[in-house]
Design an enzyme around this catalytic site. Structure first.
Site, PDB file in Angstrom:
ATOM      1  N   ARG A 142       0.862  -1.188   0.000  1.00 22.49           N
ATOM      2  CA  ARG A 142       0.000   0.000   0.000  1.00 22.49           C
ATOM      3  C   ARG A 142       0.898   1.238   0.000  1.00 22.49           C
ATOM      4  NH1 ARG A 142      -5.346   0.383   1.323  1.00 22.49           N
ATOM      5  NH2 ARG A 142      -5.288  -1.710   2.223  1.00 22.49           N
ATOM      6  N   SER A 173      -9.699  -5.269  -8.364  1.00 25.67           N
ATOM      7  CA  SER A 173     -11.137  -5.127  -8.149  1.00 25.67           C
ATOM      8  C   SER A 173     -11.783  -4.879  -9.504  1.00 25.67           C
ATOM      9  CB  SER A 173     -11.450  -3.965  -7.202  1.00 25.67           C
ATOM     10  OG  SER A 173     -11.106  -4.275  -5.879  1.00 25.67           O
ATOM     11  N   ARG A 212       1.708  -5.074  -6.624  1.00 28.09           N
ATOM     12  CA  ARG A 212       1.264  -6.246  -5.877  1.00 28.09           C
ATOM     13  C   ARG A 212       1.573  -7.538  -6.637  1.00 28.09           C
ATOM     14  NH1 ARG A 212      -4.092  -4.744  -2.253  1.00 28.09           N
ATOM     15  NH2 ARG A 212      -3.247  -2.785  -1.436  1.00 28.09           N
TER      16      ARG A 212
END
Length: 431
Positions: free
Chosen positions: A280, A355, A394
């Site tokens: 993050r 997402s 990621r």
């Protein structure tokens, strides 16, 4: 943004749908009051317009009959009515502006297929792919692996910028670039997306269109510039706004874009979460998938978009799962979302890497993106969708952790080796 007429005519349904998201916004009550004032003003205006029209017709008749004083009195009455009607028009405009402002703060309504729940605990696993890697040693996390190999430097990044920035060196930087090129090639050559390279700075109208403004301004990096510009939080913003204030032909749909951009987020309110490493960060990179779709096809397009993102992980050979987010875990603009989560050995759990969402007409209504089915048909709002295909940082973390070796090296997935000059293993920063 929700349809103003739909909210007005289906108020109880809207309240019930928003309650599933765990929110009963005061804005909805304010909307009802503003709408009542609007209706009152319109009713009074209609009545005065009718009186003005009647009086205007009578003036001519009075003048013909020589009744000048009565005619002048009627003219004064018409003038007063005209002034009051102008005031009422202004009041109506103020009410409608207030209603639009209130609607801009309301989240999207969840699709009927979304699991109902108050938070991520109610998310539902849809499927899994692959198997967990097995190690005959204690697996390390990506920070220890990358630092030991000399391909990750967090300390100097903090010195140069601030916490939550990173520097990738040697094979680490090359791996990042390889992932970008691999994803762009996959999505353009096999999945039919058109590559686009948008601006990395956007205006406030674009951020309003996709739903970041006004609600989430604290999450953005705003430039000190009189033009009110912001660094992009995701390629979703510039790419979705590509056809803002335009009417497309039905034959142009679906439109499918893929875009690489750096992304910049202040991560307001997230301090204390994922502070170690590059999971993050304030600056990271993504390859984003964006679609415009016909309303009747948008959920089929969501399924295919999600599968397209999954293909990246399948080609890399990484264990993952797909999760349908519950109503309480949905993003502000989302009608339905699938999270793709990869397995991270160091944490012994799945972590979100993409997402994939359908916004239905919510963003299109804010950005005024429409299409026309036939020459004389009334324009309709498109449905917009997007998803990470994938988040590069990621994915970089995923490779280091899932393909680490006992000697500290990292095996490069075969599909990436052509982008790494044939390199099969990362053994140090000089590679």
């Amino acid at each position: 943004m929700l349809d103003i007429n739909y909210v007005r005519e289906n108020l109880e349904h809207v309240k019930a749908a928003l309650s599933k998201r765990g929110t009963m916004p005061v804005a909805l009550d304010d909307f009802v009051r503003a709408d009542a004032e609007r209706r009152r003003v319109i009713a009074e205006s209609d009545e005065l317009n009718a009186r003005r029209n009647t009086a205007s017709r009578e003036i001519g008749a009075l003048m013909k009959e020589g009744k000048r004083e009565e005619g002048d009195a009627r003219r004064r009455e018409v003038g007063e009515l005209k002034d009051r009607i102008a005031e009422l028009d202004q009041l109506r405009e103020q009410s409608e502006t207030r209603m639009r402002e209130l609607l801009s703060t309301l989240p999207n309504l969840p699709h009927e297929s979304v699991p109902v729940g108050k938070d991520e605990a109610a998310n539902v696993e849809v499927r899994r792919w692959g198997t967990k890697p097995e190690f005959d040693f204690a697996p390390k996390d990506h920070v220890d692996i990358g630092t030991a190999l000399g391909i990750l430097d967090l300390e100097r990044a903090s010195k140069i910028a601030a916490a939550r920035f990173s520097i990738l060196n040697g094979a680490g930087a090359r791996l990042e670039r390889a992932l970008i090129n691999f994803m762009l090639d996959l999505h353009t050559r096999e999945h039919g997306y058109l590559e686009t390279l948008p601006p990395f700075i956007v205006n406030k109208e674009s951020l309003f269109g996709t739903g970041q403004l006004p609600k989430f301004e604290e999450d953005l990096f705003k430039l000190r510039d009189e033009r009110e510009l912001y660094l992009v939080p995701t390629a979703e913003v510039p790419v979705t706004n590509y056809h803002r204030d335009e009417i497309l032909d039905v034959g142009q749909l679906p439109k499918k874009w893929v875009a690489y951009t750096p992304c910049f987020r202040s991560e307001a309110g997230s301090y204390g979460r994922d502070t170690r490493g590059v999971i993050r960060q304030h600056q990271f990179e993504k390859v984003e998938l964006v679609k415009y779709a016909l309303p009747e096809n948008s959920y089929e397009e969501l399924e295919s978009l999600t599968r397209n993102a999954e293909t990246v992980l399948q080609r890399l050979g990484v264990h993952y799962r797909v999760v349908a987010l519950s109503t309480g875990d949905l993003g502000f603009s989302n009608a339905k979302t699938y999270d793709i989560e990869v397995w991270l050995p160091s944490q012994n759990t799945f972590r979100e890497i993409s997402s994939c969402s359908n916004y239905e007409a919510f963003q299109a209504r804010r950005a005024n993106i429409r299409f026309r089915r036939a020459g004389g048909a009334k324009p309709e709002f498109v449905h917009t969708l997007n998803g990470s295909g994938l988040a590069i940082g990621r994915t970089w973390v995923t490779i280091l952790e899932n393909f680490q070796q006992a000697d500290g090296s990292v095996v490069i997935p075969e599909v990436l080796r052509q982008y790494m000059g044939g390199m099969e293993k990362i053994e140090g920063s000089r590679q």
